[in-house]
Design an enzyme around this catalytic site. Structure first.
Site, PDB file in Angstrom:
ATOM      1  N   CYS A  22      -5.851  -0.968 -11.105  1.00  0.00           N
ATOM      2  CA  CYS A  22      -6.487  -0.007 -11.990  1.00  0.00           C
ATOM      3  C   CYS A  22      -6.608   1.348 -11.312  1.00  0.00           C
ATOM      4  CB  CYS A  22      -7.879  -0.500 -12.367  1.00  0.00           C
ATOM      5  SG  CYS A  22      -7.907  -2.182 -13.015  1.00  0.00           S
ATOM      6  N   LEU A  53      10.662  -7.671  -5.152  1.00  0.00           N
ATOM      7  CA  LEU A  53      11.569  -6.558  -4.889  1.00  0.00           C
ATOM      8  C   LEU A  53      12.464  -6.978  -3.736  1.00  0.00           C
ATOM      9  CD1 LEU A  53       8.911  -3.700  -5.088  1.00  0.00           C
ATOM     10  CD2 LEU A  53      10.434  -4.493  -6.912  1.00  0.00           C
ATOM     11  N   VAL A 110      17.547  -2.150  -6.137  1.00  0.00           N
ATOM     12  CA  VAL A 110      18.110  -0.862  -6.533  1.00  0.00           C
ATOM     13  C   VAL A 110      19.539  -0.761  -6.006  1.00  0.00           C
ATOM     14  CG1 VAL A 110      17.340   0.401  -4.466  1.00  0.00           C
ATOM     15  CG2 VAL A 110      17.652   1.627  -6.634  1.00  0.00           C
ATOM     16  N   VAL A 118      -4.368  -7.827 -15.179  1.00  0.00           N
ATOM     17  CA  VAL A 118      -3.534  -8.762 -14.422  1.00  0.00           C
ATOM     18  C   VAL A 118      -4.182 -10.146 -14.350  1.00  0.00           C
ATOM     19  CG1 VAL A 118      -2.569  -9.251 -12.137  1.00  0.00           C
ATOM     20  CG2 VAL A 118      -2.434  -6.944 -13.082  1.00  0.00           C
ATOM     21  N   ARG A 173      -7.719   0.476 -16.830  1.00  0.00           N
ATOM     22  CA  ARG A 173      -7.380  -0.893 -16.458  1.00  0.00           C
ATOM     23  C   ARG A 173      -5.923  -1.242 -16.684  1.00  0.00           C
ATOM     24  NH1 ARG A 173      -9.095  -6.741 -19.016  1.00  0.00           N
ATOM     25  NH2 ARG A 173      -8.657  -7.958 -17.139  1.00  0.00           N
ATOM     26  N   LEU A 174      -5.329  -1.868 -15.662  1.00  0.00           N
ATOM     27  CA  LEU A 174      -4.083  -2.596 -15.790  1.00  0.00           C
ATOM     28  C   LEU A 174      -4.459  -4.072 -15.701  1.00  0.00           C
ATOM     29  CD1 LEU A 174      -0.970  -2.771 -15.900  1.00  0.00           C
ATOM     30  CD2 LEU A 174      -0.968  -2.669 -13.413  1.00  0.00           C
ATOM     31  N   GLY A 191      -7.647  -3.274  -7.688  1.00  0.00           N
ATOM     32  CA  GLY A 191      -7.009  -4.135  -6.704  1.00  0.00           C
ATOM     33  C   GLY A 191      -7.099  -5.602  -7.043  1.00  0.00           C
ATOM     34  N   GLY A 217       8.317  -6.432   0.383  1.00  0.00           N
ATOM     35  CA  GLY A 217       8.372  -6.703   1.820  1.00  0.00           C
ATOM     36  C   GLY A 217       7.880  -5.553   2.673  1.00  0.00           C
TER      37      GLY A 217
END
Length: 610
Positions: free
Chosen positions: A2, A261, A291, A53, A50-51, A78, A378
């Site tokens: 958030c 990733l 990527v 999760v 807010r995100l 977090g 990583g």
């Protein structure tokens, strides 16, 4: 994950400033696209984006618990990866819960343990608690500084936010960059606690700050410390594997889609493979993203920190692990799009000058976010295990930050500065002073000397300086598109354990990251297990270089204010250099100028040299 912000004032009635709090909160919309909330009382105003999760319906913020002596209210960003165990302990102590969120665990943990809650948390977090019982604000940042937290002292309180833009939305905080702010921008050495904006501070990793009517007091609740390492090689390797399996299992917990990733390097490949094994227990397949750039193999130029092309190794891991894998291919026109550069600079709030590496990271995260909300990275394994080239050559003995010995690895742009500005900034002295200060902080074992002493110093410098820059970059770029990136290698248990492992043991096979390689060799293709360190890739698409040269020419033609911060002749020489012979420094100078220009346009800072 958030965005948080707030304002504490002991001489104003903040209930009459709700609209201003809303404005501050709205600057964090990208960090929290799912919901918004504010909470205001006379002396305190808290805002949250807010995100969602964990516990999608139940984790709304700001979150308040009404106690017999008054409300206690939290805004939190977090993840607490041990929230399940903490919730069980709090229930045994008599606490009841109305949600399944880690947010409520943190809030009720504060009610039970007060500021000592920080000693119990495992995770990445930045949060603020207004405790009306004592009329105080408690601000906390995680041990490694994975999540950002800034504050600005006022004449009667404090402003705070996940990012400077939230604080600067309040007229009490002037957007002024002084000489030390410019030094931070141009030095490539992140000074803990310093923000580039005058009067603004960054809450240091592993620190908490308390604000009350007597002012602000900041203290450390955690720091790297020395301890005796008694495990032999076999036991050390086994312990690292044990920790990684536990960490990754915890960080895969999510109520929304997650992925990894994958770069094809040792760090991300080991993480992806261990994640795949854990998810397979539940009948799931790990999803991974990487990527890539068109014709990268043909255009590639090896540099110290990126000696090889990623894609063959990425595909080897994806096939070995049986990932649901996708390459995100970004061409030169996308990377050079001025709108993308502006978005990347707006996210970072800093014109660091990483150019296409920032632009591509932003676009990568934007593409990943279309399919996942949480990604494991990583990041930071090189700082923890000693993966960079300069850990293993003469640069580790340099009387400066090792990653700056010989100039920044992605290009020294100091020649871009006009002579008078370079003289005023005196970056050499600034870096020297901060290097000496950093060395004084390093905890050493009694009698430690020689190479072991020096490598403890080098490790400490990376874990308290360089890693902060990289973590901040990853957080800002990911949260700009509403993607939560988790970093397993920053678990403080792993960091502390490896920090105290002797250098001779960290390099027992004569190579970098020996312990990590041995701990995960059985879950990796041989080619990847033996791959030399190769960092986040840059693009070598000729179309990108041609485009940024044209954009830099336009800056000069337009007389853009950025020219006051640039040596125009050096910039013209870089623009005129043929594509096949342009130096790393010249390309970096062009990208730095474009980043600076975008930053000036977006933030409109007042720059002073006092």
């Amino acid at each position: 994950m958030c965005g948080i912000t707030g304002w504490v004032s002991y001489r104003r009635d903040l209930t009459s400033h709700r609209q201003l709090l809303d404005t501050m909160t709205e600057t964090m919309a990208c960090r929290g696209p799912d919901a918004a909330g504010t909470w205001v009382t006379g002396k305190a105003a808290l805002g949250h984006r807010r995100l969602a999760v964990i516990d999608l319906p139940g984790g709304a913020q700001p979150m308040t618990v009404e106690t017999a002596d008054g409300p206690v209210t939290l805004v939190y960003s977090g993840e607490a990866y041990n929230f399940t165990e903490l919730r069980d302990e709090l229930r045994r102590r008599g606490h009841g819960f109305t949600t399944d969120s880690d947010t409520e665990v943190v809030l009720r943990g504060y009610l039970e343990w007060g500021e000592a809650l920080t000693e119990k948390l495992n995770g990445m977090y930045a949060f603020a608690i207004w405790d009306s019982r004592a009329e105080k604000l408690v601000m906390v940042r995680d041990r490694l500084g994975i999540k950002p937290f800034y504050y600005y002292e006022t004449d009667d309180g404090v402003l705070f936010g996940s990012e400077p833009k939230a604080i600067l939305a309040n007229p009490l905080a002037a957007p002024v960059v002084g000489i030390d702010g410019l030094r931070e921008i141009f030095s490539f050495a992140k000074t803990p606690g310093e923000a580039i904006w005058k009067g603004m501070k960054e809450l240091r990793p592993g620190h908490l700050a308390v604000v009350d009517s007597n002012g602000l007091r900041e203290r450390a609740y955690w720091r790297l410390e020395v301890s005796e390492h008694t495990d032999d090689q076999q036991a050390t390797v086994a312990r690292v594997r044990e920790l990684l399996e536990d960490i990754i299992a915890r960080q895969l917990v999510s109520d929304v889609p997650r992925c990894t990733l994958l770069s094809g390097g040792l760090d991300s490949s080991a993480m992806t493979s261990l994640a795949a094994r854990r998810l397979a227990e539940d009948g799931e397949t790990v999803r991974s993203f990487a990527v890539d750039f068109p014709d990268q193999a043909e255009n590639f130029r090896a540099i110290d920190v990126a000696p090889s092309v990623d894609t063959p190794y990425v595909h080897a891991v994806a096939e070995y692990v049986k990932c649901d894998h996708q390459d995100i291919v970004l061409d030169g026109s996308a990377l050079s799009d001025p709108a993308v550069r502006r978005a990347a600079i707006a996210a970072r709030d800093l014109p660091i000058g990483l150019g296409d590496r920032d632009n591509s990271l932003y676009l990568l995260f934007k593409a990943v976010r279309e399919q996942s909300t949480v990604a494991l990275s990583g990041e930071s394994a090189d700082e923890v295990f000693g993966g960079y080239p300069w850990f293993h050559d003469e640069r580790r003995e340099a009387d400066t930050f090792p990653w700056l010995a010989g100039g920044p690895v992605l290009g020294d742009t100091s020649s871009l500065l006009p002579d008078d500005l370079a003289a005023r900034l005196d970056l050499d002295t600034y870096l020297r002073d901060h290097y000496v200060t950093a060395l004084k902080e390093v905890p050493l074992k009694e009698g430690e000397s020689g190479l072991e002493k020096r490598m403890r110093q080098v490790s400490y410098l990376h874990l308290t300086r360089m890693v902060n820059t990289l973590l901040d970059r990853k957080d800002r770029m990911s949260m700009a598109v509403g993607l939560e990136v988790r970093v397993p290698f920053c678990d403080h248990r792993l960091v502390s354990y490896v920090f105290n492992t002797p250098w001779s043991l960290k390099t027992f096979d004569g190579r970098e990251k020996s312990i990590l390689r041995e701990a995960t060799r059985d879950v990796l293709p041989e080619s990847v297990a033996n791959r030399k360190k190769s960092g986040y890739p840059g693009s070598f698409d000729p179309a990108y270089l041609a485009a940024i040269k044209g954009q830099a020419s336009d800056l000069i033609s337009s007389g853009h204010p950025v020219l006051d911060l640039c040596r125009v002749e050096s910039l013209k020489q870089a623009i005129a250099a043929p594509g096949e012979s342009i130096t790393t420094q010249q390309r970096a100078a062009i990208e730095r100028a474009l980043d600076l220009a975008a930053w000036l346009d977006l933030r409109k800072p007042t720059i002073t040299l006092d």
